[in-house]
Design an enzyme around this catalytic site. Structure first.
Site: not given
Ligand SMILES: Cn1c(SCC(=O)Nc2ccccc2)nc2c(=O)[nH]c(N)nc21
Length: 278
Positions: A223, A258
């Site tokens: 993130k 996750r």
């Molecule tokens: C569906 N989902 C997501 S998607 C966002 C993401 O991965 N962004 C991201 C990924 C990679 C790089 C930059 C941003 N984050 C969560 C979380 O933190 N908890 C739960 N429960 N579900 C989630």
């Protein structure tokens, strides 16, 4: 002698820390081109993650990143259902990552075992009833605002306490709808309507959320808060920070994490737990 009931959620032993593998079934996540590539690539990825030690596979068909292309609910269903069906048939524990009730229904019908809703079952007025009727475990995540605008100017009186109060409110709302606390997991929603300092406050005080009486899920993998700490790191160069934040979560007793990089995270958690006298 009364045997202490080991804590359990979705059939998983909550006395240990589990890794949840991320599978984004969106064309840009896998090879561009036809659905065949997308479905078969996603299934192969899920099998590899399970082999690498993932206890749960989180399958999503709609990116919630600011500026992501909109996806119809039918398109979202068409993406995730074939993948869920195959991986559930293998016997893997699947969570459906969606904020739409219709997608939850289709995913549950295809074999999903858990509902993972970034809107805490508030994003669709039918979600609560679908989740309650399903009898399945739910994951309630905190988000301030909407994905498109949430990072504009996040405001809290106190991020940790405000997120705590939100999650408590959602838990009580679920209980009123007939969802027992035993099938609820909570998640602070790192990066969802938070500044860097809000994210860091939450990560340093994660243990407070145990007070809600539910397992905690944490999502920090790759993130942008990691990119803010190391500005040179684009998403694919954030493994160190992802691992460090996963171990931090484990140290605070978080029960599910996750991640994109399952094998590396499983290894980091194994070494962490082996080197800490419990
Ligand atoms: C569906 N989902 C997501 S998607 C966002 C993401 O991965 N962004 C991201 C990924 C990679 C790089 C930059 C941003 N984050 C969560 C979380 O933190 N908890 C739960 N429960 N579900 C989630």
């Amino acid at each position: 002698r009364l045997m202490a009931k080991r804590p359990e959620y979705a059939g998983l032993d909550m006395a240990t820390c589990h890794v949840m593998g991320i599978i984004n079934v969106t064309p840009d996540s896998f090879s561009d081109g036809g659905d065949y590539n997308t479905t078969s690539d996603a299934v192969a990825r899920g099998r590899a993650m399970a082999k690498a030690g993932a206890s749960i596979l989180d399958i999503g068909g709609e990116s919630t990143r600011p500026g992501a292309a909109n996806v119809s609910e039918d398109e979202e269903i068409n993406r995730v259902v074939p993948v869920i069906r195959e991986l559930a048939a293998d016997g893997h524990v699947i969570s459906i990552d969606t904020r739409h009730a219709s997608v939850m229904e289709a995913a549950l019908d295809a074999g999903a075992a858990i509902i993972n809703d970034v809107t805490g079952l508030e994003g669709d007025e039918r979600s609560m009833e679908v989740a309650a009727a399903s009898g399945k475990p739910v994951m309630l995540m905190h988000m301030q605002g909407e994905p498109g605008t949430m990072q504009a100017d996040p405001q809290y009186d106190c991020a940790v306490l405000d997120v705590y109060d939100y999650l408590l409110d959602r838990i009580e709302s679920c209980e009123r709808a007939g969802i027992a606390r035993e099938r609820i997991c909570v998640d602070p929603g790192i990066g969802f309507g938070k500044t860097l300092s809000h994210n860091l406050e939450l990560l340093s005080r994660l243990a407070i959320f145990h007070g809600l009486g539910c397992p905690i899920l944490l999502g920090t993998s790759r993130k942008s808060f990691i990119g803010k700490i190391d500005p040179d790191a684009d998403p694919k160069q954030r493994l160190g920070g992802s691992i460090a934040s996963a171990v931090n979560g484990w140290r605070h007793g978080v029960q599910m994490i996750r991640v994109h990089d399952v094998q590396e995270t499983v290894q980091a958690l194994s070494v962490s737990s082996s080197t800490s006298m419990v």
